[in-house]
Write an enzyme that holds these catalytic residues in place. Structure first.
Site, PDB file in Angstrom:
ATOM      1  N   LYS A  69      11.709  -7.994   3.667  1.00 18.58           N
ATOM      2  CA  LYS A  69      11.221  -8.539   4.195  1.00 18.58           C
ATOM      3  C   LYS A  69      11.954  -9.288   5.976  1.00 18.58           C
ATOM      4  O   LYS A  69      11.187  -9.778   6.790  1.00 18.58           O
ATOM      5  CB  LYS A  69      11.034  -9.954   3.826  1.00 18.58           C
ATOM      6  CG  LYS A  69       9.406 -10.491   2.663  1.00 18.58           C
ATOM      7  CD  LYS A  69       9.487 -11.756   2.126  1.00 18.58           C
ATOM      8  CE  LYS A  69       8.129 -11.406   0.881  1.00 18.58           C
ATOM      9  NZ  LYS A  69       7.879 -12.858   0.291  1.00 18.58           N
ATOM     10  N   LYS A  95       3.303   0.755  -2.481  1.00 14.95           N
ATOM     11  CA  LYS A  95       3.006  -0.229  -2.976  1.00 14.95           C
ATOM     12  C   LYS A  95       1.760  -1.410  -2.009  1.00 14.95           C
ATOM     13  O   LYS A  95       1.219  -0.711  -0.823  1.00 14.95           O
ATOM     14  CB  LYS A  95       3.887  -1.573  -4.420  1.00 14.95           C
ATOM     15  CG  LYS A  95       4.018  -2.125  -2.921  1.00 14.95           C
ATOM     16  CD  LYS A  95       4.791  -3.426  -3.980  1.00 14.95           C
ATOM     17  CE  LYS A  95       4.947  -4.859  -2.573  1.00 14.95           C
ATOM     18  NZ  LYS A  95       5.106  -6.015  -3.310  1.00 14.95           N
ATOM     19  N   LYS A 110      -0.654  -6.791   1.341  1.00 12.80           N
ATOM     20  CA  LYS A 110      -1.359  -6.957   1.994  1.00 12.80           C
ATOM     21  C   LYS A 110      -1.218  -7.381   3.810  1.00 12.80           C
ATOM     22  O   LYS A 110      -1.275  -7.715   5.203  1.00 12.80           O
ATOM     23  CB  LYS A 110      -1.675  -8.525   2.102  1.00 12.80           C
ATOM     24  CG  LYS A 110      -0.641  -9.960   2.108  1.00 12.80           C
ATOM     25  CD  LYS A 110      -0.946 -11.208   1.576  1.00 12.80           C
ATOM     26  CE  LYS A 110       0.169 -11.835   0.655  1.00 12.80           C
ATOM     27  NZ  LYS A 110      -0.293 -12.004  -0.404  1.00 12.80           N
TER      28      LYS A 110
END
Ligand code: AMP
Ligand code: TRP
Length: 328
Positions: free
Chosen positions: A114, A195, A198
């Site tokens: 992130k 994976k 979104k």
């Protein structure tokens, strides 16, 4: 007493079939098994660690509440609540922060990923995210935490913190275990080496997608140039991902699905898979539409659940305050 089970999802946008097959479907199956005292919550405090628009946040929370109910979570069987409505989560997270080594947090894969994705906003909340997650779990004495495999590292930290706290202040917390589904890692339709996430919406099938959108996305799914259909996750990950999704929705093993399609081409598999997904979520879409048309009852269900959760969590906090010497 039945063992306690806790899990949550962040309200950050629409759920995709990876969230469903990795987590939400398991939530309802575990609830319906009757084997656990289930707690499912909306991790709105966690979601503040990513950039967001305050005008959108409440709507995102209510939408995820509707997702939970439409997927089959039931307030008469599970405690359904919103994290920020239970102050004990933030309180315990602070106390756990004081026994968490910086080095443990620096190793977290999700923090590293992130941080690369949101370079402009590497906030302390993002760093301490797994500590809040530990608080979410330990407050309820959970033994079982159903999640996708990207959360296992956070659960490992939860166990470490439970052990540390118990050693320092006396036995208070239970060490929880993760529970994975057979599809703990659904891959992106666009890039089967990543994976489904979104952050790359082109590779996602969202639970709200209408049949036409599902068909278009599945038909464009990346596979390979071989002619036969066989289940081989190592060599043919794109095809294996489609077979695994099919498998999860039919309860046939991936090899059995491949055998069913022996002699057929990819187009046929994709056509049948798209129809299966569209049909599987038809009831979900209808229920969710209805819930969102009059959200007051959904809000009431989660407000009541939050009161019940606050009672349990408050009792744990009282014990934590005693053990740590904050209260007499
Ligand atoms: P999040 O949207 O990150 O809060 O994820 C909600 C739940 O879905 C967590 O338990 C994740 O581990 C799970 N999850 C997210 N992406 C996937 C995926 N591609 N495959 C399987 N599970 C997933
Ligand atoms: N970190 C989880 C995710 O991104 C969400 C979450 C927050 C959670 N607290 C939790 C999951 C406690 C299980 C238990 O998906």
């Amino acid at each position: 007493m039945k063992p306690v089970l806790v899990s949550g999802v962040q309200p950050t946008g629409k759920l995709h079939i990876g969230n469903y097959l990795g987590a939400l479907k398991n939530f309802t199956d575990l609830q319906d098994s009757g084997d656990y005292r289930c707690h499912f919550f909306i991790a709105d405090l966690h979601s503040m660690t990513e950039p967001f628009d305050p005008k959108e946040k409440r709507r995102q929370v209510i939408e995820l509440c509707a997702d939970y109910l439409a997927a089959g979570l039931d307030p008469s069987q599970s405690v359904l609540f919103v994290q920020s409505e239970v102050p004990a989560h933030s309180e315990l997270a602070w106390i756990l922060n004081t026994i968490t080594p910086m080095g443990e947090l620096q190793r977290m894969t999700q923090f590293k990923d992130k941080s690369l994705r949101q370079e402009e906003n590497i906030n302390a909340g993002l760093f301490a995210y797994p500590v809040l997650m530990a608080a979410d779990i330990l407050l309820y004495g959970a033994r079982t935490v159903p999640v996708g495999d990207d959360q296992l590292q956070h659960l490992e930290l939860t166990r470490t913190l439970a052990r540390k706290f118990n050693a320092k202040f006396g036995k208070t917390f239970i060490e929880p275990k993760g529970l994975l589904t057979k599809t703990p890692r659904v891959m992106s339709l666009k890039d089967p080496s990543k994976k489904m996430s979104k952050s790359q919406p082109e590779g996602c099938i969202f639970l709200d997608d209408e049949p036409d959108a599902i068909k278009a996305k599945v038909s464009r799914a990346v596979t390979d140039s071989e002619a036969t259909i066989a289940y081989d996750p190592e060599r043919r990950p794109g095809l294996a991902n489609l077979l695994e999704i099919y498998s999860a929705l039919t309860h046939l093993e991936p090899n059995a699905v491949a055998a069913e399609f022996a002699g057929e081409n990819y187009a046929e598999l994709k056509r049948k898979l798209a129809a299966l997904v569209a049909e599987h979520f038809a009831e979900f879409r209808a229920k969710k539409r209805k819930l969102l048309a009059s959200p007051a009852s959904t809000e009431r269900i989660f407000a009541e659940g939050s009161k019940a959760a606050a009672k349990t969590a408050g009792a744990t906090m009282a014990e934590v305050k005693k053990r740590t010497g904050l209260s007499g």
